[in-house]
Design a protein around this motif. Structure first.
Motif, short mmCIF file in Angstrom:
data_model
loop_
_atom_site.label_atom_id
_atom_site.label_comp_id
_atom_site.label_asym_id
_atom_site.label_seq_id
_atom_site.Cartn_x
_atom_site.Cartn_y
_atom_site.Cartn_z
N UNK A 55 0.79 -1.23 0.00
CA UNK A 55 0.00 0.00 0.00
C UNK A 55 0.81 1.27 0.00
N UNK A 56 2.15 1.13 0.08
CA UNK A 56 3.03 2.29 0.12
C UNK A 56 3.80 2.41 -1.21
N UNK A 57 4.27 3.63 -1.54
CA UNK A 57 5.00 3.81 -2.80
C UNK A 57 6.23 2.92 -2.93
N UNK A 58 6.87 2.60 -1.81
CA UNK A 58 8.06 1.76 -1.86
C UNK A 58 7.80 0.36 -2.37
N UNK A 59 6.59 -0.15 -2.15
CA UNK A 59 6.29 -1.48 -2.68
C UNK A 59 6.15 -1.42 -4.20
N UNK A 60 5.44 -0.42 -4.68
CA UNK A 60 5.28 -0.28 -6.14
C UNK A 60 6.64 -0.09 -6.82
N UNK A 61 7.54 0.67 -6.19
CA UNK A 61 8.87 0.87 -6.75
C UNK A 61 9.66 -0.43 -6.75
N UNK A 62 9.50 -1.24 -5.71
CA UNK A 62 10.16 -2.55 -5.66
C UNK A 62 9.63 -3.46 -6.76
N UNK A 63 8.33 -3.42 -6.96
CA UNK A 63 7.70 -4.20 -8.04
C UNK A 63 8.28 -3.80 -9.39
N UNK A 64 8.37 -2.50 -9.62
CA UNK A 64 8.89 -2.01 -10.90
C UNK A 64 10.35 -2.42 -11.09
N UNK A 65 11.12 -2.45 -10.01
CA UNK A 65 12.52 -2.85 -10.08
C UNK A 65 12.65 -4.31 -10.53
N UNK A 66 11.84 -5.19 -9.95
CA UNK A 66 11.88 -6.60 -10.35
C UNK A 66 11.38 -6.77 -11.78
N UNK A 67 10.31 -6.05 -12.13
CA UNK A 67 9.75 -6.18 -13.48
C UNK A 67 10.72 -5.67 -14.55
N UNK A 68 11.51 -4.66 -14.23
CA UNK A 68 12.47 -4.15 -15.22
C UNK A 68 13.44 -5.24 -15.64
N UNK A 69 13.79 -6.11 -14.69
CA UNK A 69 14.69 -7.19 -15.03
C UNK A 69 13.93 -8.37 -15.64
N UNK A 70 12.87 -8.82 -14.94
CA UNK A 70 12.17 -10.04 -15.36
C UNK A 70 11.45 -9.87 -16.69
N UNK A 71 10.79 -8.74 -16.87
CA UNK A 71 9.94 -8.56 -18.04
C UNK A 71 10.62 -7.80 -19.17
N UNK A 72 11.38 -6.78 -18.80
CA UNK A 72 11.98 -5.93 -19.84
C UNK A 72 13.30 -6.51 -20.35
#
Length: 493
Positions: free
Chosen positions: A61-78
Motif C-alpha cells: 500500500x506504500x509507494x516503496x512497494x510499487x517501486x520494488x515491483x517495478x525494479x523486479x519487473x524491469x529485469x524479469x519482463x523488460x
C-alpha cells in the motif's frame, strides 16, 4: 532419399526440453557458481535505496512497494523478456497505517509507544483519558488470553493494563472490548526494543485501540495499581484503514514442460517500520539473482516459475490469493515449491522446513549447507510465511529461514532492518543452496513426493479452508473493486 528437415522442424527440435539450443546445459554446479555476494549486495542496495526514497519502507500500500515491483519487473519482463513469461497478478487488501500514536503517563510524561498494524483509532483529537485497570499476569499460558482470566474484571470506561506474550495481541484486545475497556495499554513481555506486531485485517471492528509500551513502564504502573493508587493514562491513536490494490509477480521460463512446474517464491513487501532488507529483501534478491543466472542455460525438462508475493506482512495475502485461485489441474502441475523468507539474518541459524513430501528438495538444501560447515536445524512448517497455501494444498515444499527477532535478527520489523542487518556469508550460502536445489529439481523429480490431495490431519484441512474462505472476501472485493481500488470499508469477513 531422406526428406530435408524444414526450418520449422529444426526449430521445434531445438526447443524440445531434452535438447540444448546453446549447448549450455543447466547443472546444479553451474547455477550455484553464478550466485555471487557482490550481485546480491547490488540488489539489496537497490531495495534499500527504494525505501530511502519512499518514506523509509517497501510495505504493502506504500509507494516503496510499487517501486520494488517495478525494479523486479524491469529485469524479469523488460531485460529478460526473451527467456521468461511474466505477468502481474493484482488483488485488493485492507491497508492500514497509524499516522500518530501517543501514550501520556499519570504525571503528564510522554511514554515510548508502538502501534500494531490494524490498530483502530481512538476518538480524535482528544483520544481516551481514563484510569488503568490491572489484569493478571500469566507468563506460562499468556496474560489476558482467555475468558477465565478476565473473570471479575469490569473494565467499563477504563484502559486495561495487559502484559504482552503467548497469544495473539488481537485475542487480548477482543476480550478487553468484551469486558468494556475503552482501550488497552499493552506492556512488552521483555525488556528492550518492542517488535511491532500485526492484528490482522480480520480483527477490524473486533478490537479496541492499543498502545504497546516498554516492559519497565508497565511493570512500574502495575506496582502502583497493586499499591492501591489511581493511575490515569491518555491514549491517542490516529489511524487510517482503507482498501488498496497490490500485486504479485509471477514469471516462468519459456522452456520446460508446463505440466511439471518447479516454483520458487519470496515476499517482496516489508513492514511500514523499515526498509525490510533481511525481511524479505534477502529472499527476493536470491530469486532475482537465480533468475538472472538461469537465463543462460537450457536443456532442463521442467518449467521453472518464480513468484514475488505481495502483502505477506498483512497475513500471507498474496500467496493465499494465488493458491486459492488455482484449479485442481493447475495445482497438480506444480511439483514442488521452495520458499525463502529471511535468509540473511545477522546472527543466523540455518533452519529448513520440511515434511514427508519434501524429499530431494529439502535434502539438497541440507547437504549443501552442511558441506559449507553450517549447523542445520530441521523442522516442520510453521504458519508464518508464504509456504502455507502450498503445504495445505498438498504440494511438496521446502523452506529456508535464518531466524526472526533476537538473538538471530534484533532488527526484525524495525527501522534498522537495513543493509547493515545482513550476514553476507549466510545470504550467499543460502542463495547458492537455493540455486542448487532449483537446478536439481529442474532436471529430475527423483526422490520428491507426489501431491497429497487428502490431509492426514482433517483439522489442518479445515483450518486451510477457513483461510481461503477468509480471503475469498478479499477476492470478491478485488473483483468488485477494480473500478475503485481505494474504496473504504469497515470489515473483512
Amino acid at each position: 532419399m531422406k526428406t530435408p528437415r524444414t526450418s520449422a522442424a529444426v526449430a521445434a527440435l531445438l526447443l524440445s526440453p531434452a535438447v540444448s539450443a546453446t549447448g549450455n546445459l543447466l547443472t546444479p554446479d553451474k547455477l550455484e557458481a553464478d550466485i555471487t555476494t557482490r550481485e546480491l549486495q547490488n540488489v539489496l542496495w537497490n531495495f534499500n535505496h527504494i525505501a530511502d526514497r519512499n518514506g523509509g519502507n517497501r510495505a504493502f500500500g506504500e509507494p516503496g512497494y510499487k517501486a520494488s515491483l517495478d525494479f523486479v519487473l524491469e529485469r524479469a519482463k523488460t531485460r529478460f523478456g526473451d527467456y521468461y513469461d511474466t505477468y502481474v497478478q493484482p488483488f485488493n487488501h485492507t491497508y492500514d497505517k497509524t499516522r500518530f500514536i501517543s501514550v501520556t503517563g499519570p504525571e503528564g510524561e510522554d511514554v515510548k509507544v508502538v502501534s500494531p498494524q490494524y490498530n483502530p483509532a481512538t476518538p480524535l483529537p482528544d483520544g481516551v483519558t481514563a484510569l488503568l485497570i490491572d489484569t493478571p499476569v500469566d507468563d506460562e499460558n499468556g496474560s489476558g488470553c482467555y475468558e477465565e482470566q478476565w473473570e471479575g474484571i469490569d473494565a467499563t470506561g477504563k484502559l486495561a493494563l495487559v502484559k504482552r506474550g503467548a497469544c495473539a495481541v488481537a485475542d487480548k484486545l477482543r476480550l478487553a472490548k468484551a469486558h468494556g475497556a475503552l482501550g488497552v495499554i499493552l506492556w512488552n513481555q521483555d525488556p528492550g526494543d518492542i517488535v511491532m506486531p500485526t492484528l490482522g485485517a480480520d480483527s477490524i471492528g473486533q478490537t479496541v485501540p492499543v498502545g504497546i509500551i516498554p516492559y519497565e513502564v508497565g511493570l512500574a504502573w502495575k506496582a502502583r495499581l497493586a499499591a492501591g493508587e489511581d493511575v490515569k493514562v491518555k491514549l491517542v491513536v490516529d489511524a487510517i484503514i482503507e482498501t488498496r490494490e497490490t500485486w504479485n509477480i509471477i514469471s516462468e521460463t519459456k522452456q520446460g514442460d508446463p505440466n511439471k512446474v518447479i516454483m520458487i517464491g519470496a515476499h517482496l513487501d516489508g513492514v511500514q517500520a523499515g526498509p525490510g532488507i533481511n525481511d524479505d529483501g534477502s529472499g527476493s534478491a536470491a530469486l532475482l539473482e537465480i533468475m538472472t543466472a538461469l537465463r543462460m542455460y537450457d536443456g532442463y525438462p521442467h518449467k521453472i516459475r518464480f513468484a514475488w508475493w505481495g502483502a505477506e506482512e498483512s497475513g500471507l495475502v498474496g500467496s493465499l490469493y494465488y493458491t486459492s485461485k488455482l484449479s485442481e489441474e493447475e495445482l497438480d502441475k506444480i511439483k514442488f515449491y521452495f520458499n525463502y523468507d529471511m535468509i540473511g539474518s545477522p546472527f543466523p541459524m540455518f533452519g529448513i522446513g520440511q515434511d514427508e513430501l519434501s524429499g530431494t528438495g529439502a535434502k539438497v538444501l541440507e547437504e549443501y549447507l552442511r558441506s559449507k560447515g553450517k549447523d542445520v536445524q530441521l523442522g516442520s512448517f510453521g504458519g508464518g510465511s508464504d509456504h502455507v497455501g502450498f503445504v495445505e494444498l498438498g504440494i511438496p515444499t521446502a523452506t529456508l529461514f535464518t531466524g526472526a527477532g533476537a538473538p538471530w535478527d534484533p532488527c526484525y520489523h524495525q527501522a534498522c532492518d537495513t543493509l547493515d542487518n545482513i550476514d553476507w556469508d549466510a545470504l550467499t550460502v543460502n542463495a547458492k543452496a537455493a540455486a542448487r536445489a532449483l537446478a536439481t529439481l529442474a532436471n529430475s523429480l527423483d526422490g520428491v513426493g507426489t501431491r497429497r490431495k487428502t490431509s492426514p490431519n482433517p483439522r489442518s484441512r479445515r483450518a486451510a479452508l477457513r483461510n481461503f474462505q477468509k480471503w475469498a472476501a478479499v477476492t470478491e472485493e478485488a473483483e468488485r473493486g477494480q473500478k475503485c481500488s481505494h474504496s473504504k470499508h469497515k470489515t473483512v469477513v
